[in-house]
Scaffold this active site. Structure first.
Site, short mmCIF file in Angstrom:
data_model
loop_
_atom_site.label_atom_id
_atom_site.label_comp_id
_atom_site.label_asym_id
_atom_site.label_seq_id
_atom_site.Cartn_x
_atom_site.Cartn_y
_atom_site.Cartn_z
N GLN A 40 0.84 -1.21 0.00
CA GLN A 40 0.00 0.00 0.00
C GLN A 40 0.87 1.26 0.00
O GLN A 40 1.66 1.48 0.92
CB GLN A 40 -0.92 0.02 1.21
CG GLN A 40 -1.95 -1.10 1.23
CD GLN A 40 -1.53 -2.26 2.11
OE1 GLN A 40 -0.37 -2.67 2.09
NE2 GLN A 40 -2.46 -2.79 2.89
N GLN B 26 0.23 -0.38 -5.93
CA GLN B 26 -0.94 -0.73 -5.14
C GLN B 26 -1.48 0.52 -4.44
O GLN B 26 -0.73 1.29 -3.84
CB GLN B 26 -0.59 -1.79 -4.09
CG GLN B 26 -1.77 -2.25 -3.25
CD GLN B 26 -1.44 -3.45 -2.36
OE1 GLN B 26 -0.45 -4.13 -2.58
NE2 GLN B 26 -2.29 -3.71 -1.37
N ASP B 27 -2.82 0.73 -4.56
CA ASP B 27 -3.50 1.83 -3.86
C ASP B 27 -3.04 3.21 -4.33
O ASP B 27 -2.79 4.10 -3.51
CB ASP B 27 -3.30 1.70 -2.34
CG ASP B 27 -4.02 0.51 -1.75
OD1 ASP B 27 -4.66 -0.24 -2.51
OD2 ASP B 27 -3.94 0.32 -0.52
N ASP C 230 -5.87 -2.86 -6.62
CA ASP C 230 -6.84 -1.96 -5.96
C ASP C 230 -6.45 -0.49 -6.15
O ASP C 230 -6.57 0.32 -5.22
CB ASP C 230 -6.91 -2.27 -4.46
CG ASP C 230 -7.23 -3.72 -4.16
OD1 ASP C 230 -7.82 -4.39 -5.01
OD2 ASP C 230 -6.89 -4.17 -3.04
N ARG D 150 -12.75 -5.63 -6.93
CA ARG D 150 -13.11 -6.63 -5.92
C ARG D 150 -13.68 -5.91 -4.71
O ARG D 150 -13.33 -4.76 -4.42
CB ARG D 150 -11.91 -7.50 -5.54
CG ARG D 150 -10.70 -6.74 -4.99
CD ARG D 150 -9.60 -7.69 -4.60
NE ARG D 150 -8.45 -7.01 -4.01
CZ ARG D 150 -7.59 -7.57 -3.17
NH1 ARG D 150 -7.75 -8.84 -2.81
NH2 ARG D 150 -6.57 -6.89 -2.69
#
Length: 524
Positions: free
Chosen positions: A327, A349-350, A371, A430
Protein backbone atom coordinates in the site's frame (compact mmCIF):
# COMPACT_ATOMS: atom_id res chain seq x y z
CA UNK A 1 -17.10 21.34 22.59
CA UNK A 2 -19.92 22.67 24.72
CA UNK A 3 -21.56 24.44 21.81
CA UNK A 4 -22.13 21.04 20.18
CA UNK A 5 -24.98 20.50 22.60
CA UNK A 6 -27.11 23.50 21.61
CA UNK A 7 -29.66 21.43 19.70
CA UNK A 8 -32.70 21.24 22.02
CA UNK A 9 -36.01 19.51 21.45
CA UNK A 10 -38.88 21.90 22.17
CA UNK A 11 -42.43 21.00 23.01
CA UNK A 12 -43.51 22.06 19.51
CA UNK A 13 -41.77 18.95 18.15
CA UNK A 14 -43.59 16.40 20.21
CA UNK A 15 -46.90 15.88 18.37
CA UNK A 16 -45.07 14.03 15.63
CA UNK A 17 -43.72 11.67 18.26
CA UNK A 18 -47.22 10.77 19.34
CA UNK A 19 -49.22 10.90 16.11
CA UNK A 20 -46.69 9.76 13.51
CA UNK A 21 -44.01 7.70 15.21
CA UNK A 22 -45.13 6.23 18.52
CA UNK A 23 -47.99 3.79 18.14
CA UNK A 24 -49.86 2.33 21.09
CA UNK A 25 -50.89 -1.31 20.67
CA UNK A 26 -52.70 -3.01 23.59
CA UNK A 27 -51.23 -0.41 25.90
CA UNK A 28 -47.64 -0.91 24.68
CA UNK A 29 -45.66 1.96 23.15
CA UNK A 30 -44.16 0.93 19.79
CA UNK A 31 -41.02 2.97 19.26
CA UNK A 32 -39.59 4.05 15.86
CA UNK A 33 -36.40 2.35 17.08
CA UNK A 34 -37.99 -0.97 16.16
CA UNK A 35 -37.58 -0.21 12.47
CA UNK A 36 -33.88 0.67 12.60
CA UNK A 37 -31.11 -1.78 11.62
CA UNK A 38 -30.06 -2.10 15.29
CA UNK A 39 -33.20 -1.63 17.46
CA UNK A 40 -31.52 -2.66 20.71
CA UNK A 41 -28.86 0.04 20.30
CA UNK A 42 -31.48 2.61 19.43
CA UNK A 43 -33.57 1.70 22.48
CA UNK A 44 -30.49 1.90 24.70
CA UNK A 45 -29.86 5.54 23.80
CA UNK A 46 -33.35 6.80 22.93
CA UNK A 47 -36.06 5.92 25.43
CA UNK A 48 -39.75 6.99 25.34
CA UNK A 49 -40.63 9.52 28.04
CA UNK A 50 -43.86 10.52 29.71
CA UNK A 51 -43.79 13.75 27.68
CA UNK A 52 -44.29 11.74 24.51
CA UNK A 53 -47.86 10.95 25.52
CA UNK A 54 -48.79 14.51 26.46
CA UNK A 55 -50.77 15.87 23.51
CA UNK A 56 -51.46 19.35 24.87
CA UNK A 57 -48.43 21.22 23.46
CA UNK A 58 -47.68 19.47 20.18
CA UNK A 59 -47.11 20.65 16.59
CA UNK A 60 -45.98 18.61 13.61
CA UNK A 61 -42.32 18.12 12.73
CA UNK A 62 -41.03 15.27 10.61
CA UNK A 63 -37.40 15.37 11.74
CA UNK A 64 -37.37 15.28 15.53
CA UNK A 65 -36.37 11.63 15.66
CA UNK A 66 -33.64 12.04 13.03
CA UNK A 67 -32.21 15.03 14.88
CA UNK A 68 -32.26 13.17 18.18
CA UNK A 69 -30.50 10.17 16.63
CA UNK A 70 -27.84 12.45 15.10
CA UNK A 71 -27.32 14.16 18.45
CA UNK A 72 -26.86 10.84 20.26
CA UNK A 73 -24.43 9.63 17.59
CA UNK A 74 -22.43 12.85 17.78
CA UNK A 75 -22.19 12.52 21.56
CA UNK A 76 -20.66 9.08 21.13
CA UNK A 77 -18.27 10.37 18.46
CA UNK A 78 -17.10 12.96 20.97
CA UNK A 79 -16.58 10.21 23.52
CA UNK A 80 -14.61 8.17 20.96
CA UNK A 81 -12.39 11.14 20.25
CA UNK A 82 -11.90 11.76 23.96
CA UNK A 83 -10.84 8.15 24.54
CA UNK A 84 -8.32 8.02 21.70
CA UNK A 85 -6.98 11.52 22.38
CA UNK A 86 -6.29 10.78 26.06
CA UNK A 87 -4.95 7.24 25.74
CA UNK A 88 -1.33 6.83 26.83
CA UNK A 89 0.50 5.36 23.82
CA UNK A 90 4.03 5.53 25.23
CA UNK A 91 4.23 1.74 25.41
CA UNK A 92 3.08 1.30 21.78
CA UNK A 93 5.49 0.51 19.01
CA UNK A 94 5.86 3.16 16.26
CA UNK A 95 3.40 1.44 13.91
CA UNK A 96 0.69 1.30 16.55
CA UNK A 97 1.31 4.94 17.42
CA UNK A 98 0.90 5.83 13.75
CA UNK A 99 -2.44 4.01 13.53
CA UNK A 100 -3.55 5.55 16.81
CA UNK A 101 -2.81 9.07 15.59
CA UNK A 102 -4.97 8.34 12.54
CA UNK A 103 -7.83 7.53 14.92
CA UNK A 104 -7.37 10.76 16.87
CA UNK A 105 -7.64 12.81 13.68
CA UNK A 106 -10.40 10.71 12.14
CA UNK A 107 -12.71 10.83 15.16
CA UNK A 108 -12.12 14.56 15.45
CA UNK A 109 -13.24 14.88 11.84
CA UNK A 110 -16.27 12.70 12.55
CA UNK A 111 -17.31 14.97 15.41
CA UNK A 112 -17.11 17.89 13.01
CA UNK A 113 -19.11 16.09 10.31
CA UNK A 114 -21.87 15.09 12.72
CA UNK A 115 -21.95 18.52 14.27
CA UNK A 116 -22.49 19.99 10.81
CA UNK A 117 -25.50 17.74 10.25
CA UNK A 118 -27.11 19.31 13.31
CA UNK A 119 -25.97 22.93 13.37
CA UNK A 120 -25.57 24.02 9.73
CA UNK A 121 -28.67 25.93 8.67
CA UNK A 122 -30.64 24.84 5.61
CA UNK A 123 -28.72 21.59 5.33
CA UNK A 124 -29.92 19.57 2.35
CA UNK A 125 -30.53 15.86 2.19
CA UNK A 126 -27.47 15.11 0.03
CA UNK A 127 -25.15 17.02 2.38
CA UNK A 128 -26.21 15.15 5.50
CA UNK A 129 -26.19 11.87 3.58
CA UNK A 130 -22.62 12.55 2.43
CA UNK A 131 -21.36 13.62 5.85
CA UNK A 132 -22.83 10.54 7.54
CA UNK A 133 -21.28 8.31 4.88
CA UNK A 134 -17.91 10.03 5.41
CA UNK A 135 -18.22 9.28 9.13
CA UNK A 136 -18.42 5.58 8.24
CA UNK A 137 -15.20 5.92 6.24
CA UNK A 138 -13.46 7.52 9.21
CA UNK A 139 -14.57 4.83 11.65
CA UNK A 140 -13.52 2.02 9.31
CA UNK A 141 -10.18 3.65 8.50
CA UNK A 142 -9.27 3.89 12.16
CA UNK A 143 -9.64 0.12 12.40
CA UNK A 144 -7.89 -0.47 9.07
CA UNK A 145 -4.65 1.06 10.31
CA UNK A 146 -4.33 -1.53 13.07
CA UNK A 147 -5.38 -4.37 10.75
CA UNK A 148 -2.66 -3.48 8.26
CA UNK A 149 0.02 -3.97 10.91
CA UNK A 150 -1.56 -7.02 12.57
CA UNK A 151 -2.16 -4.95 15.72
CA UNK A 152 -5.92 -5.16 15.99
CA UNK A 153 -5.67 -5.78 19.76
CA UNK A 154 -4.81 -2.09 20.14
CA UNK A 155 -8.04 -1.16 18.41
CA UNK A 156 -9.90 -3.25 20.98
CA UNK A 157 -8.81 -0.69 23.55
CA UNK A 158 -11.26 1.65 21.86
CA UNK A 159 -14.09 -0.76 21.14
CA UNK A 160 -13.97 -2.40 24.56
CA UNK A 161 -15.01 0.91 26.08
CA UNK A 162 -18.70 0.36 26.82
CA UNK A 163 -19.80 3.71 25.43
CA UNK A 164 -17.98 3.10 22.12
CA UNK A 165 -18.86 -0.50 21.37
CA UNK A 166 -21.98 0.47 19.46
CA UNK A 167 -20.67 3.50 17.59
CA UNK A 168 -20.81 1.99 14.10
CA UNK A 169 -24.34 0.74 14.85
CA UNK A 170 -25.37 4.22 15.93
CA UNK A 171 -24.02 5.55 12.63
CA UNK A 172 -25.95 2.91 10.73
CA UNK A 173 -29.16 3.75 12.59
CA UNK A 174 -28.67 7.48 12.01
CA UNK A 175 -28.16 6.99 8.29
CA UNK A 176 -31.25 4.79 8.05
CA UNK A 177 -33.36 7.25 10.03
CA UNK A 178 -32.10 10.15 7.92
CA UNK A 179 -33.12 8.43 4.70
CA UNK A 180 -36.46 7.39 6.15
CA UNK A 181 -37.28 10.89 7.37
CA UNK A 182 -37.02 12.24 3.83
CA UNK A 183 -39.20 9.45 2.49
CA UNK A 184 -41.84 10.66 4.95
CA UNK A 185 -41.43 14.31 3.94
CA UNK A 186 -40.01 14.55 0.39
CA UNK A 187 -40.92 18.20 -0.11
CA UNK A 188 -38.26 19.24 2.36
CA UNK A 189 -35.37 17.51 0.63
CA UNK A 190 -32.87 19.16 -1.67
CA UNK A 191 -34.92 17.86 -4.59
CA UNK A 192 -37.87 20.16 -3.93
CA UNK A 193 -41.51 19.31 -4.41
CA UNK A 194 -41.17 18.77 -8.16
CA UNK A 195 -38.30 16.32 -7.82
CA UNK A 196 -35.68 18.64 -9.29
CA UNK A 197 -32.45 19.03 -7.39
CA UNK A 198 -31.92 22.45 -5.86
CA UNK A 199 -28.93 24.26 -7.36
CA UNK A 200 -26.23 25.32 -4.94
CA UNK A 201 -25.38 28.97 -4.57
CA UNK A 202 -21.66 29.54 -5.11
CA UNK A 203 -19.50 32.59 -4.39
CA UNK A 204 -18.90 35.02 -7.24
CA UNK A 205 -15.19 34.19 -7.38
CA UNK A 206 -15.95 30.67 -8.58
CA UNK A 207 -16.36 30.94 -12.33
CA UNK A 208 -15.01 29.64 -15.59
CA UNK A 209 -12.09 32.03 -15.58
CA UNK A 210 -10.57 29.91 -12.83
CA UNK A 211 -9.37 27.42 -15.41
CA UNK A 212 -7.91 29.87 -17.89
CA UNK A 213 -4.14 30.13 -18.35
CA UNK A 214 -4.26 33.68 -16.97
CA UNK A 215 -4.65 32.09 -13.56
CA UNK A 216 -0.94 31.35 -13.54
CA UNK A 217 0.00 34.99 -13.89
CA UNK A 218 -2.65 36.05 -11.38
CA UNK A 219 -1.92 33.25 -8.87
CA UNK A 220 -1.85 34.19 -5.20
CA UNK A 221 1.19 32.00 -4.57
CA UNK A 222 3.87 30.79 -7.00
CA UNK A 223 6.02 27.74 -6.28
CA UNK A 224 9.21 27.25 -8.32
CA UNK A 225 12.28 25.17 -7.67
CA UNK A 226 14.51 27.65 -9.50
CA UNK A 227 13.68 30.47 -7.11
CA UNK A 228 11.53 32.42 -9.57
CA UNK A 229 8.45 32.09 -7.36
CA UNK A 230 7.47 32.89 -3.80
CA UNK A 231 8.44 29.48 -2.46
CA UNK A 232 10.53 26.48 -3.53
CA UNK A 233 8.30 23.71 -2.15
CA UNK A 234 4.64 22.93 -2.60
CA UNK A 235 4.20 22.52 1.15
CA UNK A 236 5.47 26.04 1.78
CA UNK A 237 3.22 27.40 -0.94
CA UNK A 238 0.15 25.66 0.46
CA UNK A 239 0.94 26.88 3.99
CA UNK A 240 1.16 30.45 2.70
CA UNK A 241 -2.07 30.05 0.73
CA UNK A 242 -3.89 28.82 3.84
CA UNK A 243 -3.25 32.20 5.49
CA UNK A 244 -4.78 34.04 2.52
CA UNK A 245 -8.08 32.16 2.49
CA UNK A 246 -11.30 32.79 4.36
CA UNK A 247 -14.50 34.58 3.59
CA UNK A 248 -15.22 32.43 0.55
CA UNK A 249 -12.08 33.52 -1.30
CA UNK A 250 -10.57 31.08 -3.77
CA UNK A 251 -6.78 30.96 -3.35
CA UNK A 252 -4.66 29.78 -6.29
CA UNK A 253 -1.24 28.15 -5.98
CA UNK A 254 0.70 27.93 -9.25
CA UNK A 255 3.29 25.12 -9.24
CA UNK A 256 5.83 25.70 -11.98
CA UNK A 257 7.49 22.85 -13.90
CA UNK A 258 9.65 20.58 -11.77
CA UNK A 259 9.74 17.42 -9.70
CA UNK A 260 8.92 18.24 -6.09
CA UNK A 261 10.04 15.45 -3.74
CA UNK A 262 7.85 15.98 -0.71
CA UNK A 263 4.67 14.92 1.04
CA UNK A 264 1.91 17.51 1.06
CA UNK A 265 -1.10 17.49 3.39
CA UNK A 266 -3.88 20.07 3.04
CA UNK A 267 -5.96 20.13 6.19
CA UNK A 268 -9.70 20.35 6.67
CA UNK A 269 -9.54 24.04 7.57
CA UNK A 270 -7.97 24.98 4.20
CA UNK A 271 -10.97 25.39 1.92
CA UNK A 272 -11.43 26.56 -1.67
CA UNK A 273 -7.81 26.00 -2.64
CA UNK A 274 -6.71 25.47 -6.23
CA UNK A 275 -3.36 23.99 -7.25
CA UNK A 276 -2.51 24.48 -10.92
CA UNK A 277 0.61 23.22 -12.67
CA UNK A 278 2.23 23.41 -16.09
CA UNK A 279 0.83 20.06 -17.20
CA UNK A 280 0.82 16.32 -16.60
CA UNK A 281 4.34 15.00 -16.07
CA UNK A 282 5.62 18.58 -16.02
CA UNK A 283 4.60 19.73 -12.54
CA UNK A 284 5.12 16.63 -10.40
CA UNK A 285 4.79 15.97 -6.66
CA UNK A 286 6.42 12.70 -5.65
CA UNK A 287 7.00 10.70 -2.48
CA UNK A 288 7.55 7.12 -1.35
CA UNK A 289 5.76 6.51 1.95
CA UNK A 290 4.31 3.02 2.21
CA UNK A 291 2.85 0.39 4.50
CA UNK A 292 5.91 -1.87 4.59
CA UNK A 293 8.09 0.94 5.92
CA UNK A 294 5.60 1.85 8.67
CA UNK A 295 3.00 4.22 7.26
CA UNK A 296 -0.67 3.39 7.44
CA UNK A 297 -2.32 3.44 4.02
CA UNK A 298 -4.09 6.62 5.09
CA UNK A 299 -0.79 8.39 5.90
CA UNK A 300 1.17 7.05 2.95
CA UNK A 301 -0.27 9.58 0.51
CA UNK A 302 2.19 11.77 -1.34
CA UNK A 303 -0.49 14.43 -1.64
CA UNK A 304 -3.51 14.49 0.69
CA UNK A 305 -6.36 16.98 0.80
CA UNK A 306 -9.27 17.30 3.23
CA UNK A 307 -10.47 20.91 2.87
CA UNK A 308 -13.71 21.34 0.92
CA UNK A 309 -13.80 22.75 -2.59
CA UNK A 310 -10.32 21.69 -3.69
CA UNK A 311 -9.37 21.89 -7.39
CA UNK A 312 -6.23 20.47 -9.01
CA UNK A 313 -5.37 21.05 -12.66
CA UNK A 314 -2.43 20.04 -14.87
CA UNK A 315 -0.58 18.22 -12.07
CA UNK A 316 0.97 14.78 -11.54
CA UNK A 317 1.01 12.99 -8.19
CA UNK A 318 3.34 9.99 -7.74
CA UNK A 319 4.23 7.38 -5.15
CA UNK A 320 7.52 5.73 -6.13
CA UNK A 321 7.59 3.10 -3.35
CA UNK A 322 7.19 0.30 -5.90
CA UNK A 323 5.10 -2.89 -5.93
CA UNK A 324 7.09 -4.68 -3.22
CA UNK A 325 6.10 -2.01 -0.68
CA UNK A 326 2.39 -2.81 -1.09
CA UNK A 327 0.00 0.00 0.00
CA UNK A 328 1.49 3.28 -1.20
CA UNK A 329 -0.90 6.12 -2.07
CA UNK A 330 -0.13 8.84 -4.60
CA UNK A 331 -3.16 11.00 -3.81
CA UNK A 332 -5.83 10.89 -1.12
CA UNK A 333 -8.90 13.11 -1.27
CA UNK A 334 -11.47 13.59 1.47
CA UNK A 335 -12.38 17.00 0.06
CA UNK A 336 -16.09 17.53 -0.50
CA UNK A 337 -16.90 18.92 -3.96
CA UNK A 338 -13.32 18.36 -5.11
CA UNK A 339 -12.35 18.36 -8.79
CA UNK A 340 -9.27 16.93 -10.52
CA UNK A 341 -8.86 18.08 -14.11
CA UNK A 342 -6.10 16.95 -16.48
CA UNK A 343 -4.17 15.33 -13.63
CA UNK A 344 -2.09 12.15 -13.52
CA UNK A 345 -1.83 9.70 -10.63
CA UNK A 346 1.03 7.18 -10.65
CA UNK A 347 1.78 4.30 -8.34
CA UNK A 348 1.32 0.57 -7.90
CA UNK A 349 -0.94 -0.73 -5.14
CA UNK A 350 -3.50 1.83 -3.86
CA UNK A 351 -2.53 4.70 -6.15
CA UNK A 352 -5.67 6.85 -5.96
CA UNK A 353 -7.48 6.96 -2.62
CA UNK A 354 -10.96 8.38 -3.27
CA UNK A 355 -11.33 8.50 0.47
CA UNK A 356 -14.67 10.18 1.18
CA UNK A 357 -17.23 12.82 0.16
CA UNK A 358 -18.07 14.06 -3.37
CA UNK A 359 -15.33 13.98 -6.03
CA UNK A 360 -15.06 14.42 -9.80
CA UNK A 361 -12.17 13.39 -12.07
CA UNK A 362 -12.06 14.52 -15.69
CA UNK A 363 -9.46 13.93 -18.44
CA UNK A 364 -7.08 12.25 -16.02
CA UNK A 365 -4.53 9.41 -16.28
CA UNK A 366 -4.49 6.82 -13.48
CA UNK A 367 -1.79 4.11 -13.23
CA UNK A 368 -1.51 1.19 -10.82
CA UNK A 369 -1.72 -2.52 -10.07
CA UNK A 370 -3.66 -3.83 -7.04
CA UNK A 371 -6.84 -1.96 -5.96
CA UNK A 372 -5.37 1.18 -7.45
CA UNK A 373 -8.61 3.18 -7.35
CA UNK A 374 -10.11 2.63 -3.91
CA UNK A 375 -12.00 4.25 -1.06
CA UNK A 376 -15.49 5.24 0.09
CA UNK A 377 -16.20 8.50 -1.72
CA UNK A 378 -19.04 9.46 -4.03
CA UNK A 379 -16.66 9.49 -6.99
CA UNK A 380 -17.11 9.75 -10.74
CA UNK A 381 -14.18 9.33 -13.11
CA UNK A 382 -15.05 10.59 -16.57
CA UNK A 383 -13.26 10.68 -19.93
CA UNK A 384 -10.06 9.40 -18.37
CA UNK A 385 -7.36 6.83 -19.12
CA UNK A 386 -6.88 4.03 -16.61
CA UNK A 387 -3.73 1.96 -16.99
CA UNK A 388 -3.26 -1.35 -15.18
CA UNK A 389 0.52 -1.78 -15.28
CA UNK A 390 2.58 -4.92 -14.69
CA UNK A 391 2.26 -6.22 -11.09
CA UNK A 392 4.67 -8.35 -9.08
CA UNK A 393 4.79 -12.04 -9.77
CA UNK A 394 1.81 -13.74 -8.15
CA UNK A 395 -0.25 -10.55 -7.87
CA UNK A 396 -3.54 -9.99 -9.64
CA UNK A 397 -4.38 -6.56 -10.98
CA UNK A 398 -7.68 -5.09 -9.76
CA UNK A 399 -8.71 -1.64 -10.90
CA UNK A 400 -11.07 -0.81 -8.01
CA UNK A 401 -11.71 -1.70 -4.37
CA UNK A 402 -14.69 0.27 -3.15
CA UNK A 403 -15.31 0.48 0.59
CA UNK A 404 -19.02 1.05 1.20
CA UNK A 405 -19.74 -0.50 4.62
CA UNK A 406 -23.46 0.25 5.01
CA UNK A 407 -26.28 -0.28 2.49
CA UNK A 408 -27.61 3.24 3.08
CA UNK A 409 -24.38 5.05 2.25
CA UNK A 410 -24.52 7.14 -0.94
CA UNK A 411 -20.98 6.18 -1.97
CA UNK A 412 -19.52 4.33 -4.92
CA UNK A 413 -16.96 4.49 -7.72
CA UNK A 414 -18.30 5.21 -11.20
CA UNK A 415 -16.09 4.98 -14.30
CA UNK A 416 -17.83 6.64 -17.23
CA UNK A 417 -16.86 7.16 -20.85
CA UNK A 418 -13.25 6.24 -20.14
CA UNK A 419 -10.65 3.70 -21.30
CA UNK A 420 -9.15 0.84 -19.28
CA UNK A 421 -5.89 -0.50 -20.71
CA UNK A 422 -4.07 -3.42 -19.07
CA UNK A 423 -0.55 -4.77 -19.58
CA UNK A 424 -1.56 -8.17 -18.15
CA UNK A 425 -4.64 -9.98 -16.87
CA UNK A 426 -6.76 -7.49 -14.95
CA UNK A 427 -10.07 -7.44 -13.09
CA UNK A 428 -12.40 -4.45 -12.87
CA UNK A 429 -12.59 -4.67 -9.11
CA UNK A 430 -13.11 -6.63 -5.92
CA UNK A 431 -15.34 -5.89 -2.92
CA UNK A 432 -13.24 -4.40 -0.13
CA UNK A 433 -16.25 -3.92 2.15
CA UNK A 434 -19.63 -5.64 2.45
CA UNK A 435 -21.66 -3.20 0.32
CA UNK A 436 -18.96 -2.31 -2.18
CA UNK A 437 -20.44 -0.45 -5.17
CA UNK A 438 -18.74 0.10 -8.54
CA UNK A 439 -20.23 0.84 -11.95
CA UNK A 440 -18.33 0.82 -15.24
CA UNK A 441 -20.32 2.27 -18.13
CA UNK A 442 -19.72 3.28 -21.72
CA UNK A 443 -16.02 2.58 -21.23
CA UNK A 444 -13.52 0.89 -23.52
CA UNK A 445 -12.11 -2.33 -22.02
CA UNK A 446 -9.11 -3.93 -23.69
CA UNK A 447 -8.52 -7.64 -24.23
CA UNK A 448 -6.54 -8.16 -21.01
CA UNK A 449 -9.65 -7.75 -18.89
CA UNK A 450 -10.32 -11.20 -17.43
CA UNK A 451 -13.57 -12.67 -18.88
CA UNK A 452 -14.95 -13.03 -15.33
CA UNK A 453 -14.57 -9.28 -14.96
CA UNK A 454 -14.57 -9.17 -11.16
CA UNK A 455 -12.52 -10.88 -8.46
CA UNK A 456 -13.69 -12.07 -4.99
CA UNK A 457 -12.07 -10.46 -1.98
CA UNK A 458 -12.14 -13.52 0.25
CA UNK A 459 -14.35 -16.55 -0.34
CA UNK A 460 -18.01 -15.55 -0.54
CA UNK A 461 -17.55 -12.26 1.31
CA UNK A 462 -19.84 -9.51 -0.07
CA UNK A 463 -20.72 -11.42 -3.25
CA UNK A 464 -24.43 -11.11 -2.53
CA UNK A 465 -24.37 -7.66 -0.93
CA UNK A 466 -22.12 -5.73 -3.31
CA UNK A 467 -23.45 -3.75 -6.27
CA UNK A 468 -21.23 -4.25 -9.33
CA UNK A 469 -22.60 -3.24 -12.70
CA UNK A 470 -21.62 -2.71 -16.32
CA UNK A 471 -23.45 -0.78 -19.00
CA UNK A 472 -22.72 -0.51 -22.71
CA UNK A 473 -18.96 -0.99 -22.47
CA UNK A 474 -16.95 -1.58 -25.63
CA UNK A 475 -13.72 -3.25 -26.71
CA UNK A 476 -12.26 -6.73 -26.66
CA UNK A 477 -12.73 -7.09 -22.90
CA UNK A 478 -16.32 -5.82 -22.77
CA UNK A 479 -18.12 -9.10 -23.43
CA UNK A 480 -20.26 -10.09 -20.45
CA UNK A 481 -20.99 -13.71 -21.42
CA UNK A 482 -18.28 -15.06 -19.10
CA UNK A 483 -18.77 -12.66 -16.22
CA UNK A 484 -19.19 -13.74 -12.58
CA UNK A 485 -22.60 -15.00 -11.52
CA UNK A 486 -22.62 -13.29 -8.12
CA UNK A 487 -26.00 -12.10 -6.80
CA UNK A 488 -24.43 -8.64 -6.46
CA UNK A 489 -23.36 -8.38 -10.11
CA UNK A 490 -25.57 -7.21 -12.94
CA UNK A 491 -25.40 -6.12 -16.55
CA UNK A 492 -27.58 -3.04 -16.87
CA UNK A 493 -29.89 -2.97 -19.85
CA UNK A 494 -31.94 0.05 -18.84
CA UNK A 495 -30.78 3.59 -19.49
CA UNK A 496 -32.92 4.65 -16.54
CA UNK A 497 -31.02 2.36 -14.19
CA UNK A 498 -27.63 3.36 -15.58
CA UNK A 499 -28.70 6.99 -15.38
CA UNK A 500 -28.66 6.79 -11.59
CA UNK A 501 -24.86 6.73 -11.80
CA UNK A 502 -24.28 9.72 -14.04
CA UNK A 503 -22.56 12.92 -12.95
CA UNK A 504 -25.91 14.68 -12.88
CA UNK A 505 -27.67 12.13 -10.70
CA UNK A 506 -25.09 10.24 -8.63
CA UNK A 507 -22.85 13.25 -7.99
CA UNK A 508 -25.45 16.03 -8.31
CA UNK A 509 -22.78 17.56 -10.50
CA UNK A 510 -25.12 19.94 -12.26
CA UNK A 511 -25.41 21.94 -9.05
CA UNK A 512 -21.69 22.55 -8.46
CA UNK A 513 -19.35 21.44 -11.27
CA UNK A 514 -20.42 24.09 -13.83
CA UNK A 515 -19.11 26.83 -11.55
CA UNK A 516 -15.60 25.35 -11.70
CA UNK A 517 -15.44 25.59 -15.49
CA UNK A 518 -14.38 21.96 -15.85
CA UNK A 519 -16.04 20.23 -18.82
CA UNK A 520 -18.34 17.35 -17.94
CA UNK A 521 -21.15 15.22 -19.29
CA UNK A 522 -24.13 15.32 -16.94
CA UNK A 523 -26.02 12.42 -18.54
CA UNK A 524 -25.12 9.10 -20.14
Amino acid sequence: MGNFYTHILTTSLLLFIFTHVLLVVHGTIISPCNKTPYPHVCHHYIKPTQKMTNTNNFSLDHFWFRDLALKVTMDQAMEAHRVVATTDTNSFDPRAKSAWQDCVDLYKDTVDLLNRTITVKNTHYDDTHTWLSASFANHQTCQNGFNEFGLIHHFQTITDNNSLTNFSKLLSNSLFIHKSSFVVSPKTTSFGGNGRRRLLTWPKWLNRRLLQSSLKTAADVVVAQDGSGNYKTVSEGVAAAAKLGGGGKRVVVYVKAGVYKENVEIGKDVKNLMVIGDGMDVSVVTGNRNQVDGSTTFRSATFAVSGDGFIAQDMTFVNTAGPAKHQAVALRSGSDHSVFYRCSFKGYQDTLYVYSQRQFYRDCNIYGTVDFIFGDAVAVIQNSNIYAIKPMSGQKNTVTAQARTDPNENTGIVIHNSRITASSETYLGRPWQKYSRTVVMKTGLDGNINPAGWLPWSGNFALSTCYYAEYMNTGAGAGTGGRVNWPGYRVLSSAAEAGKFTVGSFLAGGSWIPATGVPFSSAL
